[in-house]
Design a protein around this motif. Structure first.
Motif, PDB file in Angstrom:
ATOM      1  N   PRO A 304       0.811  -1.132   0.034  1.00 34.99           N
ATOM      2  CA  PRO A 304       0.016  -0.049  -0.045  1.00 34.99           C
ATOM      3  C   PRO A 304       0.930   1.307   0.065  1.00 34.99           C
ATOM      4  CG  PRO A 304      -0.880  -1.541   1.724  1.00 34.99           C
ATOM      5  CD  PRO A 304       0.482  -2.165   1.275  1.00 34.99           C
ATOM      6  N   SER A 305       1.852   1.440   0.785  1.00 41.90           N
ATOM      7  CA  SER A 305       2.736   2.295   0.572  1.00 41.90           C
ATOM      8  C   SER A 305       3.285   2.726  -0.590  1.00 41.90           C
ATOM      9  CB  SER A 305       3.852   2.279   1.590  1.00 41.90           C
ATOM     10  OG  SER A 305       3.524   2.275   3.026  1.00 41.90           O
ATOM     11  N   ASP A 306       3.884   1.450  -1.420  1.00 41.07           N
ATOM     12  CA  ASP A 306       4.184   1.948  -2.862  1.00 41.07           C
ATOM     13  C   ASP A 306       3.153   2.267  -3.847  1.00 41.07           C
ATOM     14  OD1 ASP A 306       6.805   1.044  -2.412  1.00 41.07           O
ATOM     15  OD2 ASP A 306       6.516  -1.054  -3.205  1.00 41.07           O
ATOM     16  N   SER A 307       1.907   1.793  -3.470  1.00 40.83           N
ATOM     17  CA  SER A 307       0.825   2.133  -4.235  1.00 40.83           C
ATOM     18  C   SER A 307       0.669   3.811  -4.166  1.00 40.83           C
ATOM     19  CB  SER A 307      -0.316   1.467  -3.768  1.00 40.83           C
ATOM     20  OG  SER A 307      -1.654   1.907  -4.432  1.00 40.83           O
ATOM     21  N   LEU A 308       0.847   4.418  -2.916  1.00 40.62           N
ATOM     22  CA  LEU A 308       0.445   5.809  -2.737  1.00 40.62           C
ATOM     23  C   LEU A 308       1.624   6.496  -3.755  1.00 40.62           C
ATOM     24  CD1 LEU A 308      -0.720   8.433  -1.503  1.00 40.62           C
ATOM     25  CD2 LEU A 308       0.704   8.002   0.371  1.00 40.62           C
ATOM     26  N   ALA A 309       3.005   5.922  -3.521  1.00 40.72           N
ATOM     27  CA  ALA A 309       4.048   6.557  -4.335  1.00 40.72           C
ATOM     28  C   ALA A 309       3.780   6.579  -5.828  1.00 40.72           C
ATOM     29  CB  ALA A 309       5.278   5.792  -3.917  1.00 40.72           C
ATOM     30  N   LEU A 310       3.236   5.293  -6.319  1.00 33.16           N
ATOM     31  CA  LEU A 310       3.291   5.217  -7.815  1.00 33.16           C
ATOM     32  C   LEU A 310       1.969   6.136  -8.418  1.00 33.16           C
ATOM     33  CD1 LEU A 310       4.450   2.256  -7.435  1.00 33.16           C
ATOM     34  CD2 LEU A 310       3.841   2.352  -9.757  1.00 33.16           C
ATOM     35  N   MET A 311       0.831   6.328  -7.398  1.00 29.02           N
ATOM     36  CA  MET A 311      -0.106   7.051  -8.012  1.00 29.02           C
ATOM     37  C   MET A 311       0.439   8.635  -7.778  1.00 29.02           C
ATOM     38  SD  MET A 311      -3.222   5.933  -5.401  1.00 29.02           S
ATOM     39  CE  MET A 311      -4.283   4.580  -6.119  1.00 29.02           C
ATOM     40  N   ALA A 313       3.453   9.504  -8.596  1.00 31.44           N
ATOM     41  CA  ALA A 313       4.285   9.751  -9.700  1.00 31.44           C
ATOM     42  C   ALA A 313       3.628   9.802 -10.976  1.00 31.44           C
ATOM     43  CB  ALA A 313       5.400   8.740  -9.619  1.00 31.44           C
ATOM     44  N   HIS A 314       2.484   8.850 -11.078  1.00 36.30           N
ATOM     45  CA  HIS A 314       1.644   9.036 -12.406  1.00 36.30           C
ATOM     46  C   HIS A 314       0.498   9.686 -12.567  1.00 36.30           C
ATOM     47  CE1 HIS A 314       4.768   5.830 -13.863  1.00 36.30           C
ATOM     48  NE2 HIS A 314       4.474   5.354 -12.699  1.00 36.30           N
ATOM     49  N   ALA A 315       0.249  10.554 -11.367  1.00 31.59           N
ATOM     50  CA  ALA A 315      -1.084  10.981 -11.252  1.00 31.59           C
ATOM     51  C   ALA A 315      -1.660  11.875 -12.789  1.00 31.59           C
ATOM     52  CB  ALA A 315      -1.356  12.131 -10.015  1.00 31.59           C
ATOM     53  N   ARG A 316      -0.468  12.463 -13.266  1.00 33.53           N
ATOM     54  CA  ARG A 316      -0.977  13.445 -14.359  1.00 33.53           C
ATOM     55  C   ARG A 316      -1.744  12.466 -15.537  1.00 33.53           C
ATOM     56  NH1 ARG A 316       0.756  18.558 -15.207  1.00 33.53           N
ATOM     57  NH2 ARG A 316       1.951  19.460 -13.179  1.00 33.53           N
ATOM     58  N   LEU A 317      -1.325  11.006 -15.559  1.00 27.49           N
ATOM     59  CA  LEU A 317      -2.239  10.315 -16.724  1.00 27.49           C
ATOM     60  C   LEU A 317      -3.616  10.272 -16.329  1.00 27.49           C
ATOM     61  CD1 LEU A 317       0.508   7.539 -16.582  1.00 27.49           C
ATOM     62  CD2 LEU A 317       0.357   9.424 -18.199  1.00 27.49           C
ATOM     63  N   ILE A 318      -4.120  10.735 -15.337  1.00 27.51           N
ATOM     64  CA  ILE A 318      -5.649  10.627 -14.992  1.00 27.51           C
ATOM     65  C   ILE A 318      -6.403  11.805 -15.269  1.00 27.51           C
ATOM     66  CG2 ILE A 318      -7.276   9.808 -13.212  1.00 27.51           C
ATOM     67  CD1 ILE A 318      -5.178   7.598 -13.635  1.00 27.51           C
ATOM     68  N   PRO A 319      -7.353  11.830 -15.883  1.00 29.30           N
ATOM     69  CA  PRO A 319      -7.763  13.092 -16.240  1.00 29.30           C
ATOM     70  C   PRO A 319      -8.138  14.020 -15.135  1.00 29.30           C
ATOM     71  CG  PRO A 319      -9.057  11.319 -17.757  1.00 29.30           C
ATOM     72  CD  PRO A 319      -8.136  10.698 -16.630  1.00 29.30           C
ATOM     73  N   GLY A 320      -8.691  13.521 -14.011  1.00 38.62           N
ATOM     74  CA  GLY A 320      -9.136  14.196 -12.727  1.00 38.62           C
ATOM     75  C   GLY A 320      -7.701  14.960 -12.246  1.00 38.62           C
ATOM     76  N   TRP A 395      -5.473   2.385 -10.464  1.00 36.49           N
ATOM     77  CA  TRP A 395      -4.632   1.567 -11.034  1.00 36.49           C
ATOM     78  C   TRP A 395      -5.027   0.998 -12.253  1.00 36.49           C
ATOM     79  CZ3 TRP A 395       0.100  -0.238  -9.843  1.00 36.49           C
ATOM     80  CH2 TRP A 395       0.754   0.440  -8.771  1.00 36.49           C
ATOM     81  N   LEU A 396      -6.295   0.735 -12.514  1.00 34.98           N
ATOM     82  CA  LEU A 396      -6.816   0.245 -13.815  1.00 34.98           C
ATOM     83  C   LEU A 396      -6.502   1.236 -14.753  1.00 34.98           C
ATOM     84  CD1 LEU A 396      -8.644  -2.004 -15.233  1.00 34.98           C
ATOM     85  CD2 LEU A 396     -10.558  -0.325 -14.791  1.00 34.98           C
ATOM     86  N   SER A 397      -6.600   2.547 -14.676  1.00 40.25           N
ATOM     87  CA  SER A 397      -6.343   3.573 -15.749  1.00 40.25           C
ATOM     88  C   SER A 397      -4.840   3.751 -15.778  1.00 40.25           C
ATOM     89  CB  SER A 397      -6.928   4.985 -15.126  1.00 40.25           C
ATOM     90  OG  SER A 397      -8.282   4.872 -14.936  1.00 40.25           O
ATOM     91  N   LEU A 398      -4.032   3.578 -14.701  1.00 40.87           N
ATOM     92  CA  LEU A 398      -2.505   3.805 -15.036  1.00 40.87           C
ATOM     93  C   LEU A 398      -2.106   2.367 -16.039  1.00 40.87           C
ATOM     94  CD1 LEU A 398      -0.884   4.139 -11.609  1.00 40.87           C
ATOM     95  CD2 LEU A 398      -1.447   5.855 -13.369  1.00 40.87           C
ATOM     96  N   GLN A 399      -2.596   1.293 -15.742  1.00 43.21           N
ATOM     97  CA  GLN A 399      -2.420   0.056 -16.881  1.00 43.21           C
ATOM     98  C   GLN A 399      -2.787   0.476 -18.073  1.00 43.21           C
ATOM     99  OE1 GLN A 399      -3.238  -3.974 -14.812  1.00 43.21           O
ATOM    100  NE2 GLN A 399      -4.000  -2.541 -13.326  1.00 43.21           N
TER     101      GLN A 399
END
Ligand code: VG1
Ligand code: CO
Length: 553
Positions: A304-311, A313-320, A395-399
């Motif tokens: 879960p801690s990695d999950s927050l870090a990846l989100m 790092a990649h947040a700009r890929l998600i429209p919101g 996470w679905l959107s990141l993939q």
């Protein structure tokens, strides 16, 4: 129909913990127990003057009400409606069947500008007649009551002598529409609609639909808890995932015997599916009230801690989040993986005590966009709770946006930022006196630990975490004993505030590894020296007679 004034007596031991009041169902079913807490809440919301008289601040306002469907949910709804009608509430928005997930309550409060809301859930605690029940209040920002309000309600439960309740008959909570209890209007609403609209505003549903059309496979285990209807409506309904993508998808009063606390022990069935030769591309689970998430790739578990870090790092890929993030926050025991991303991206990163209520001020003040906890909780400014299905859609959107698997995304992250090996060891149902003594002794040992060396590590911080809220200046002390080393490793000790049997000691272990060639070890192995050190410092095994933790995540 009439308003009755019923005598009650003060209940001790009603002090709420990390998120609201959680007790055994049998405790909640005692005469006037739930009533006592709810009356205290309504008194505080109405305003209690110095002379004890109660004001009318709640009068004329709307409250949201719903729960995770566990045993006693339906009875509790009827009781609360009768008390609300007798305490000046004008309107209640009630989830159909008494159902609303925690993030959905937050979304409804915010979307419909309600005064606040009541969530009936003991979240990740077991359910059923022998299990737990819980109740928590969320304020007009949609977030958990802050410490001041929580303490005021607790204080009120101690002095309360009367409960105001309507003697109106029970209402039909299963049919959409409007009815009355005394002067109060009850709107039975679709539990999913408001929440689904928020998800549509954040994620690219077209792109996600395309993924499933092209054959992307996924398994979501709702663990017979409240996340099922949401996951089915959005993933299978709107996004076209094949029927059966969501398993254990109907809320049951006893969760069908499952324990909806998604971790490697309780979600073993999901893990087995994800480790199998025919594993789907993506796996996920949620907890009792659907605010937690566990995400897995094929043969790969995400911390879960990695999950927050990846989100982050990649947040700009998600429209919101395409405009970027305002900042990020994590609870103190959560690993510092996100700190490294925030630093690289020039984002502010806040460290708060455990519990979602501490993120509220930071979100309201526009200081942060994403928040997370090591306990399988992540969320954003779209609501004021952690949000399981939101994290799954993220996470679905990141993939979808990267065309990469969960495992390849995480491994690339470690190569870039290093890996924060992480584990939490829980020792459950310890005698309270034993747990208290352990913490007291650790606290007393802290000054001597400062500067001491253990092997190649030197202690740089040994303290009991205290937090000053940067927005309102409030101070929360004694939030966990932390021992931090010069190489970034940490060992943290904390007592749970959500358990209902004895005490639960949580030991959080973290070790940073920059070397790519050292990033493929099992976490327990990579943390073995810290695990031994935690035992040396606390003596938990000797004190409890437990040879190993009840759960290691
Ligand atoms: C636990 C978790 C904490 C989380 C809380 C509520 O609290 O550690 O991170 O916010 O549960 O989650 P504690 O005090 O037991 O460590 V939920 O999904 O049960 O509302
Ligand atoms: Co929960």
């Amino acid at each position: 129909m009439a308003i009755q004034i019923l005598p009650t007596h003060a209940f001790s031991g009603q002090r709420p913990g990390t998120s609201g009041l959680r007790k055994k169902v049998t405790v909640f079913m005692q005469p006037m127990y739930l009533e006592n807490f709810v009356q205290a809440l309504f008194d505080v919301l109405n305003g209690v003057a110095a002379d004890g008289s109660v004001g009318t601040a709640l009068h004329g306002h709307t409250l949201v009400l719903g729960g995770d469907g566990r045993f006693y949910n339906r009875q509790a709804v009827q009781t609360i409606l009768k008390l609300a009608a007798a305490n000046g509430v004008q309107r209640v928005l009630l989830g159909q069947g008494g159902i609303l997930s925690t993030p959905a309550v937050s979304a409804v409060i915010r979307g419909r500008q309600a005064f606040g809301g009541i969530v009936l859930s003991a979240s990740h605690n077991p359910g059923g007649p022998d299990g737990d029940f819980g109740i928590k209040y969320n304020a007009s920002n949609g977030g958990p009551a802050n410490e001041t309000l929580t303490e005021a309600v607790y204080a009120r439960t101690q002095v309360l002598t009367q409960v105001r309740r309507s003697d109106a008959p029970d209402i039909n909570i299963d049919t959409l529409g409007t009815c009355q209890v005394e002067q109060m209007q009850v709107d039975v609403i679709d539990p999913v609609a408001d929440y689904a609209a928020v998800m549509r505003s954040l994620f690219d549903f077209e792109m996600l639909r395309g993924m499933f059309q092209k054959g992307f496979t996924m398994r979501v285990d709702a663990m017979n808890a409240v996340g099922g209807p949401y996951a089915k409506a959005i993933l299978e309904g709107e996004l076209g995932a094949p029927a059966g993508t969501v398993v254990n998808g109907s809320p049951l009063e006893d969760f069908g015997g499952l324990h909806p606390d998604p971790n490697p022990v309780n979600a073993e069935d999901l893990i087995n599916h994800m480790m199998a030769a025919d594993a789907p591309d993506f796996g996920a689970a949620m907890d009792g009230d659907a605010d937690r998430n566990m995400v897995l790739g094929r043969k790969f578990v995400v911390s879960p801690s990695d999950s927050l870090a990846l989100m982050t790092a990649h947040a700009r890929l998600i429209p919101g989040y395409k405009e970027g993030l305002l900042g990020v926050a994590r609870s103190m025991p959560t690993s510092a993986a996100v700190d490294r991303v925030a630093k690289a991206m020039g984002l502010d990163c806040y460290e708060t005590p455990t519990g979602w209520k501490f993120f509220g001020n930071l979100l309201d003040a526009g200081r942060v966009t994403l928040c997370g906890e090591e306990s399988y909780g992540t969320g954003s400014s779209h609501v004021r709770e952690k949000d399981g299905l939101w994290a799954i859609l993220f996470w679905l959107s990141l993939q979808g946006a990267t065309g990469r698997s969960v495992e390849s995304l995480v491994r690339e992250h470690w190569r870039t930022y290093g890996r924060n090996y992480y584990s939490r060891h829980d020792y459950e149902a310890i005698q309270t006196a034993v747990a208290d003594a352990l913490i007291t002794d650790l606290r007393a040992a802290l000054p001597a630990l400062q500067g001491q060396t253990f092997g190649k590590r030197a202690v740089t911080v040994a303290d009991d975490f205290a937090y000053t809220d940067p927005v309102d200046g409030s101070v929360s002390a004694r939030q966990g004993i932390r021992i931090i080393f010069d190489d970034g490793a940490r060992v943290i000790f904390r007592l749970s505030g959500t358990g209902t049997e004895g005490a639960t000691l949580r030991i959080y272990l973290e070790n940073y590894e920059a070397d790519v060639l050292q990033q493929d070890r099992a976490a327990q192995e990579a943390l073995s020296d810290l695990i031994a050190l935690a035992e040396q410092l606390s003596g938990v095994r000797g004190r409890t007679g437990m040879a190993r933790p009840t759960v290691a995540t």
